[in-house]
Write a protein that holds these residues in place. Structure first.
Motif, PDB file in Angstrom:
ATOM      1  N   ALA A   1     -19.146  22.344  -3.781  1.00 38.47           N
ATOM      2  CA  ALA A   1     -20.380  21.907  -4.447  1.00 38.47           C
ATOM      3  C   ALA A   1     -21.319  23.096  -4.664  1.00 38.47           C
ATOM      4  O   ALA A   1     -21.941  23.224  -5.725  1.00 38.47           O
ATOM      5  CB  ALA A   1     -21.075  20.821  -3.620  1.00 38.47           C
ATOM      6  N   PHE A   2     -21.410  23.964  -3.676  1.00 34.58           N
ATOM      7  CA  PHE A   2     -22.255  25.149  -3.792  1.00 34.58           C
ATOM      8  C   PHE A   2     -21.756  26.053  -4.911  1.00 34.58           C
ATOM      9  O   PHE A   2     -22.538  26.574  -5.704  1.00 34.58           O
ATOM     10  CB  PHE A   2     -22.239  25.886  -2.447  1.00 34.58           C
ATOM     11  CG  PHE A   2     -23.447  26.726  -2.203  1.00 34.58           C
ATOM     12  CD1 PHE A   2     -24.654  26.151  -1.844  1.00 34.58           C
ATOM     13  CD2 PHE A   2     -23.379  28.103  -2.311  1.00 34.58           C
ATOM     14  CE1 PHE A   2     -25.774  26.923  -1.596  1.00 34.58           C
ATOM     15  CE2 PHE A   2     -24.492  28.884  -2.072  1.00 34.58           C
ATOM     16  CZ  PHE A   2     -25.689  28.300  -1.715  1.00 34.58           C
ATOM     17  N   HIS A   3     -20.441  26.218  -5.010  1.00 37.33           N
ATOM     18  CA  HIS A   3     -19.854  27.062  -6.052  1.00 37.33           C
ATOM     19  C   HIS A   3     -20.031  26.446  -7.441  1.00 37.33           C
ATOM     20  O   HIS A   3     -20.174  27.161  -8.432  1.00 37.33           O
ATOM     21  CB  HIS A   3     -18.387  27.335  -5.742  1.00 37.33           C
ATOM     22  CG  HIS A   3     -18.224  28.129  -4.486  1.00 37.33           C
ATOM     23  ND1 HIS A   3     -17.121  28.016  -3.668  1.00 37.33           N
ATOM     24  CD2 HIS A   3     -19.023  29.052  -3.899  1.00 37.33           C
ATOM     25  CE1 HIS A   3     -17.254  28.833  -2.638  1.00 37.33           C
ATOM     26  NE2 HIS A   3     -18.407  29.474  -2.758  1.00 37.33           N
ATOM     27  N   MET A   4     -20.036  25.124  -7.504  1.00 31.91           N
ATOM     28  CA  MET A   4     -20.331  24.475  -8.784  1.00 31.91           C
ATOM     29  C   MET A   4     -21.741  24.842  -9.249  1.00 31.91           C
ATOM     30  O   MET A   4     -21.970  25.061 -10.439  1.00 31.91           O
ATOM     31  CB  MET A   4     -20.193  22.955  -8.656  1.00 31.91           C
ATOM     32  CG  MET A   4     -18.763  22.471  -8.628  1.00 31.91           C
ATOM     33  SD  MET A   4     -18.654  20.676  -8.421  1.00 31.91           S
ATOM     34  CE  MET A   4     -19.505  20.098  -9.885  1.00 31.91           C
TER      35      MET A   4
ATOM     36  N   ILE B   1     -37.858  31.336 -16.972  1.00 33.94           N
ATOM     37  CA  ILE B   1     -36.492  30.946 -16.608  1.00 33.94           C
ATOM     38  C   ILE B   1     -35.736  32.135 -16.018  1.00 33.94           C
ATOM     39  O   ILE B   1     -35.028  31.994 -15.023  1.00 33.94           O
ATOM     40  CB  ILE B   1     -35.750  30.336 -17.820  1.00 33.94           C
ATOM     41  CG1 ILE B   1     -36.367  28.988 -18.156  1.00 33.94           C
ATOM     42  CG2 ILE B   1     -34.263  30.201 -17.547  1.00 33.94           C
ATOM     43  CD1 ILE B   1     -35.856  28.349 -19.412  1.00 33.94           C
ATOM     44  N   ASN B   2     -35.907  33.320 -16.587  1.00 31.75           N
ATOM     45  CA  ASN B   2     -35.238  34.501 -16.044  1.00 31.75           C
ATOM     46  C   ASN B   2     -35.709  34.808 -14.624  1.00 31.75           C
ATOM     47  O   ASN B   2     -34.903  35.188 -13.769  1.00 31.75           O
ATOM     48  CB  ASN B   2     -35.446  35.718 -16.948  1.00 31.75           C
ATOM     49  CG  ASN B   2     -34.596  35.636 -18.193  1.00 31.75           C
ATOM     50  OD1 ASN B   2     -33.636  34.886 -18.269  1.00 31.75           O
ATOM     51  ND2 ASN B   2     -34.964  36.414 -19.203  1.00 31.75           N
ATOM     52  N   ALA B   3     -36.996  34.630 -14.355  1.00 31.16           N
ATOM     53  CA  ALA B   3     -37.508  34.850 -12.998  1.00 31.16           C
ATOM     54  C   ALA B   3     -36.902  33.830 -12.036  1.00 31.16           C
ATOM     55  O   ALA B   3     -36.493  34.178 -10.920  1.00 31.16           O
ATOM     56  CB  ALA B   3     -39.032  34.767 -12.986  1.00 31.16           C
ATOM     57  N   ALA B   4     -36.829  32.567 -12.472  1.00 34.86           N
ATOM     58  CA  ALA B   4     -36.231  31.532 -11.620  1.00 34.86           C
ATOM     59  C   ALA B   4     -34.748  31.808 -11.380  1.00 34.86           C
ATOM     60  O   ALA B   4     -34.260  31.652 -10.256  1.00 34.86           O
ATOM     61  CB  ALA B   4     -36.418  30.153 -12.254  1.00 34.86           C
ATOM     62  N   ILE B   5     -34.042  32.235 -12.413  1.00 39.41           N
ATOM     63  CA  ILE B   5     -32.620  32.549 -12.262  1.00 39.41           C
ATOM     64  C   ILE B   5     -32.434  33.704 -11.288  1.00 39.41           C
ATOM     65  O   ILE B   5     -31.537  33.674 -10.431  1.00 39.41           O
ATOM     66  CB  ILE B   5     -31.987  32.891 -13.637  1.00 39.41           C
ATOM     67  CG1 ILE B   5     -31.894  31.644 -14.502  1.00 39.41           C
ATOM     68  CG2 ILE B   5     -30.629  33.542 -13.488  1.00 39.41           C
ATOM     69  CD1 ILE B   5     -30.998  30.567 -13.976  1.00 39.41           C
TER      70      ILE B   5
ATOM     71  N   GLY C   1     -30.206  35.187  -6.434  1.00 38.94           N
ATOM     72  CA  GLY C   1     -30.320  35.977  -5.205  1.00 38.94           C
ATOM     73  C   GLY C   1     -30.125  35.115  -3.975  1.00 38.94           C
ATOM     74  O   GLY C   1     -29.412  35.487  -3.042  1.00 38.94           O
ATOM     75  N   PHE C   2     -30.737  33.924  -3.980  1.00 38.87           N
ATOM     76  CA  PHE C   2     -30.582  32.993  -2.862  1.00 38.87           C
ATOM     77  C   PHE C   2     -29.133  32.544  -2.743  1.00 38.87           C
ATOM     78  O   PHE C   2     -28.564  32.557  -1.660  1.00 38.87           O
ATOM     79  CB  PHE C   2     -31.494  31.788  -3.066  1.00 38.87           C
ATOM     80  CG  PHE C   2     -31.256  30.684  -2.079  1.00 38.87           C
ATOM     81  CD1 PHE C   2     -31.752  30.772  -0.794  1.00 38.87           C
ATOM     82  CD2 PHE C   2     -30.525  29.555  -2.442  1.00 38.87           C
ATOM     83  CE1 PHE C   2     -31.523  29.750   0.121  1.00 38.87           C
ATOM     84  CE2 PHE C   2     -30.297  28.536  -1.546  1.00 38.87           C
ATOM     85  CZ  PHE C   2     -30.799  28.632  -0.250  1.00 38.87           C
ATOM     86  N   TYR C   3     -28.543  32.134  -3.854  1.00 43.09           N
ATOM     87  CA  TYR C   3     -27.152  31.690  -3.839  1.00 43.09           C
ATOM     88  C   TYR C   3     -26.237  32.802  -3.358  1.00 43.09           C
ATOM     89  O   TYR C   3     -25.325  32.566  -2.571  1.00 43.09           O
ATOM     90  CB  TYR C   3     -26.727  31.253  -5.249  1.00 43.09           C
ATOM     91  CG  TYR C   3     -26.658  29.764  -5.426  1.00 43.09           C
ATOM     92  CD1 TYR C   3     -27.800  29.039  -5.699  1.00 43.09           C
ATOM     93  CD2 TYR C   3     -25.460  29.093  -5.341  1.00 43.09           C
ATOM     94  CE1 TYR C   3     -27.753  27.684  -5.880  1.00 43.09           C
ATOM     95  CE2 TYR C   3     -25.396  27.727  -5.521  1.00 43.09           C
ATOM     96  CZ  TYR C   3     -26.549  27.024  -5.793  1.00 43.09           C
ATOM     97  OH  TYR C   3     -26.483  25.680  -5.953  1.00 43.09           O
ATOM     98  N   GLY C   4     -26.484  34.007  -3.856  1.00 39.43           N
ATOM     99  CA  GLY C   4     -25.627  35.111  -3.460  1.00 39.43           C
ATOM    100  C   GLY C   4     -25.727  35.404  -1.985  1.00 39.43           C
ATOM    101  O   GLY C   4     -24.722  35.550  -1.285  1.00 39.43           O
ATOM    102  N   LEU C   5     -26.955  35.478  -1.467  1.00 33.73           N
ATOM    103  CA  LEU C   5     -27.144  35.796  -0.062  1.00 33.73           C
ATOM    104  C   LEU C   5     -26.639  34.682   0.833  1.00 33.73           C
ATOM    105  O   LEU C   5     -25.877  34.905   1.759  1.00 33.73           O
ATOM    106  CB  LEU C   5     -28.629  36.064   0.206  1.00 33.73           C
ATOM    107  CG  LEU C   5     -29.002  36.369   1.647  1.00 33.73           C
ATOM    108  CD1 LEU C   5     -28.330  37.657   2.094  1.00 33.73           C
ATOM    109  CD2 LEU C   5     -30.503  36.468   1.805  1.00 33.73           C
TER     110      LEU C   5
ATOM    111  N   LEU D   1     -23.574  30.969   4.310  1.00 40.97           N
ATOM    112  CA  LEU D   1     -23.115  29.578   4.289  1.00 40.97           C
ATOM    113  C   LEU D   1     -21.784  29.350   5.014  1.00 40.97           C
ATOM    114  O   LEU D   1     -21.670  28.387   5.775  1.00 40.97           O
ATOM    115  CB  LEU D   1     -23.047  29.046   2.856  1.00 40.97           C
ATOM    116  CG  LEU D   1     -22.722  27.568   2.717  1.00 40.97           C
ATOM    117  CD1 LEU D   1     -23.774  26.698   3.402  1.00 40.97           C
ATOM    118  CD2 LEU D   1     -22.604  27.180   1.252  1.00 40.97           C
ATOM    119  N   PRO D   2     -20.766  30.195   4.835  1.00 44.20           N
ATOM    120  CA  PRO D   2     -19.517  29.955   5.576  1.00 44.20           C
ATOM    121  C   PRO D   2     -19.724  29.910   7.094  1.00 44.20           C
ATOM    122  O   PRO D   2     -19.158  29.064   7.787  1.00 44.20           O
ATOM    123  CB  PRO D   2     -18.630  31.135   5.177  1.00 44.20           C
ATOM    124  CG  PRO D   2     -19.167  31.582   3.861  1.00 44.20           C
ATOM    125  CD  PRO D   2     -20.646  31.331   3.916  1.00 44.20           C
TER     126      PRO D   2
END
Length: 194
Positions: free
Chosen positions: A116-119, A144-148, A153-157, A163-164
């Motif tokens: 789900a996270f990867h989706m 939108i670019n600032a939010a992305i 960054g959050f998703y990547g970190l 997360l694992p």
């Protein structure tokens, strides 16, 4: 929770074997294709783009998205982004204090959460190209670019690094810590002050 030399040896051995399967045997690309296939209808709804092609390359798969006459490759490699699956499965496999059934359940729940996270990462893919927000004008494009940037960054970190390990801890260690921290009951009449 104490990490033993045996646990670390099992973890590193399993991680090496799983990494080989992930990178060299095609398991990472197969997982990426599954995430892409399930995400594709949602990508269309959230951005107007659709996945038009998934091309195999030496470094993984390139995801090509299309809307009308615009076609572009998403600017990241799913095999690398989704590789948090490897340490998660290695941690669950190395936790031999749990019975097999509980480990399989933890692995299934953790993989579902990672999927789900990867989706979510796939849904951000079109916005990483800049094309969907380019039609909204300068002000909204900047917002939108600032939010992305923040979300990616959050998703990547979190998704790639933390997360694992968090999933492993919650799904396998939390119950063990609750049991080990419980104080033993003293039977009535024996050793209790009067």
């Amino acid at each position: 929770m104490r990490l033993s030399a045996g646990f670390l040896l099992r973890f590193f051995s399993l991680a090496a074997a799983l990494f080989a399967l992930w990178s060299f045997a095609g398991c990472g690309d197969a997982y990426a294709r599954a995430v892409i296939a399930v995400s594709n209808p949602l990508i269309r709804v959230t951005s107007g783009f659709r996945v038009s092609d998934v091309r195999s390359t030496d470094r993984g798969v390139d995801v090509v998205i299309r809307r009308d006459q615009q076609e572009v490759v998403m600017p990241y490699q799913p095999r690398e982004l989704f590789s948090g699956v490897v340490p998660f499965l290695a941690l669950v496999g190395a936790t031999t204090a749990l019975p097999w059934r509980r480990r399989l359940r933890a692995a299934g729940l953790g993989l579902a959460a990672l999927f789900a996270f990867h989706m979510g990462l796939m849904l951000m893919g079109p916005y990483m190209t800049g094309l969907p927000q380019a039609q909204l004008g300068q002000l909204w494009m900047r917002r939108i670019n600032a939010a992305i940037d923040v979300f990616y960054g959050f998703y990547g970190l979190v998704g790639y690094a933390a997360l694992p390990f968090l999933l492993w801890f919650v799904l396998t260690q939390r119950g063990q810590m609750d049991v080990s921290q419980a104080s033993p009951e003293i039977p009535a009449g024996r050793g209790s002050p009067r």
